[in-house]
Design an enzyme around this catalytic site. Structure first.
Site, PDB file in Angstrom:
ATOM      1  N   HIS A   1     -24.422 -10.178 -25.325  1.00 50.91           N
ATOM      2  CA  HIS A   1     -25.449 -11.218 -25.506  1.00 50.91           C
ATOM      3  C   HIS A   1     -26.800 -10.806 -24.909  1.00 50.91           C
ATOM      4  CE1 HIS A   1     -21.952 -13.387 -26.663  1.00 50.91           C
ATOM      5  NE2 HIS A   1     -21.470 -13.387 -25.440  1.00 50.91           N
ATOM      6  N   ARG A   2     -27.047  -9.495 -24.917  1.00 47.36           N
ATOM      7  CA  ARG A   2     -28.327  -8.963 -24.443  1.00 47.36           C
ATOM      8  C   ARG A   2     -28.611  -9.289 -22.970  1.00 47.36           C
ATOM      9  NH1 ARG A   2     -31.075  -6.176 -27.989  1.00 47.36           N
ATOM     10  NH2 ARG A   2     -30.445  -6.412 -30.155  1.00 47.36           N
ATOM     11  N   LEU A   3     -27.555  -9.591 -22.206  1.00 48.34           N
ATOM     12  CA  LEU A   3     -27.756  -9.825 -20.766  1.00 48.34           C
ATOM     13  C   LEU A   3     -27.640  -8.482 -20.058  1.00 48.34           C
ATOM     14  CD1 LEU A   3     -25.735 -13.120 -20.295  1.00 48.34           C
ATOM     15  CD2 LEU A   3     -28.195 -12.807 -20.099  1.00 48.34           C
ATOM     16  N   HIS A   4     -28.571  -7.579 -20.353  1.00 49.40           N
ATOM     17  CA  HIS A   4     -28.494  -6.237 -19.795  1.00 49.40           C
ATOM     18  C   HIS A   4     -28.655  -6.290 -18.285  1.00 49.40           C
ATOM     19  CE1 HIS A   4     -28.820  -5.423 -23.907  1.00 49.40           C
ATOM     20  NE2 HIS A   4     -30.113  -5.637 -23.986  1.00 49.40           N
TER      21      HIS A   4
END
Ligand code: FMN
Length: 197
Positions: A174-177
Site C-alpha cells: 500500500h505504498r507505505l514505504h
C-alpha cells in the site's frame, strides 16, 4: 533483518547484502557510482563493491578512467544499491579516498588471470580504434607475463567511499514505504534523522 531492528547502518548494510547474495540472480554487489567533475557535471556508472567495513565501501577501477578523472578533481561521490526482487534500495553519500597500494595488490592477486591481463591491455574510457587493437594488446601482455605472476598495473587501483550518510528504503504494501536516514557524527557514531515526524 527488518529496518527497525538496528540503529547501526553498517550492520544493516551487511545484513541486507547477505540477503541480496542469497536472492539476487547475479551481481548482488553491483552498485551505481555517481561522481562529478570540478564544475559539478555529474556522471554515473555501475561498479562492483569489493570490500566493506566500518571504514567504507571499496571498488576497483582503471585510474585513467572518467570516474578516476572526476575523483581526482572532486572527492565527493554517491553509491546506490537497488535489489529489485527484494524491493530495497540503499543510498550512500561520502568522501572518497584512494585504497592503499597494499589493498589493491591483495585484491588484484585474487582476480582471474584473464582479468589481470585485461587490466594491462585496457585503456578504459579512452577510445581504442577497434576491438582488434585491444585483442592485439591482450596478446602482447600475455606474451610479456608468460608463465609468471601478473602484477597490478600502475593505472589500476581502488577507491574507498567513506560514508557521510546512508539511507535504507524498503518497499511495503500500500505504498507505505519504510525509509531510514543515518548521518555520520564527528565521534564516529551515527545519528538518525527522522523522515516522518
Ligand atoms: C554490473 C557491472 C559491474 C561493473 N563493475 C565495474 C567495476 O567494478 N569497475 C570498473 O571499473 N568498471 C565496472 N563496470 C564498467 C563501468 O560501468 C564503466 O563502463 C567503466 O568503468 C567506465 O566508466 P567511466 O568511463 O565512467 O570511468 C561494471 C559494469 C557493470 C554493468
Amino acid at each position: 533483518m527488518c529496518l527497525a531492528m538496528t540503529n547501526d547502518p553498517h550492520a544493516l548494510f551487511r545484513d541486507w547484502m547477505e540477503e541480496a547474495k542469497a536472492s539476487e540472480p547475479n551481481d548482488p554487489n553491483a552498485m551505481a557510482l555517481a561522481t562529478a567533475d570540478a564544475a559539478g557535471h555529474p556522471s554515473v556508472r555501475m561498479v562492483l563493491l569489493k570490500g566493506h567495513s566500518e571504514g567504507g565501501f571499496v571498488f576497483y577501477t582503471n585510474l585513467e578512467s572518467h570516474k578516476a578523472d572526476d575523483l581526482r578533481e572532486n572527492q565527493q561521490a554517491a553509491l546506490l544499491f537497488h535489489w529489485k526482487s527484494l524491493r530495497r534500495q540503499i543510498r550512500i553519500e561520502g568522501r572518497v579516498e584512494r585504497a592503499t597500494d597494499e589493498e589493491a595488490d591483495a585484491y588484484f592477486a585474487t582476480r582471474g588471470r584473464d582479468s589481470q591481463l585485461g587490466a594491462w591491455a585496457s585503456d578504459q574510457s579512452r577510445p581504442l580504434e577497434t576491438r582488434a587493437v585491444f585483442e592485439a594488446r591482450f596478446d602482447d601482455v600475455q606474451k610479456r607475463f608468460d608463465g609468471g605472476d601478473v602484477p597490478r598495473p600502475p593505472h589500476w587501483g581502488g577507491y574507498r567511499v567513506i560514508p557521510l550518510n546512508m539511507e535504507f528504503w524498503q518497499d511495503r504494501a500500500h505504498r507505505l514505504h519504510e525509509r531510514r536516514f543515518f548521518l555520520a557524527q564527528e565521534d564516529g557514531s551515527w545519528a538518525e534523522r527522522l523522515l516522518y515526524p
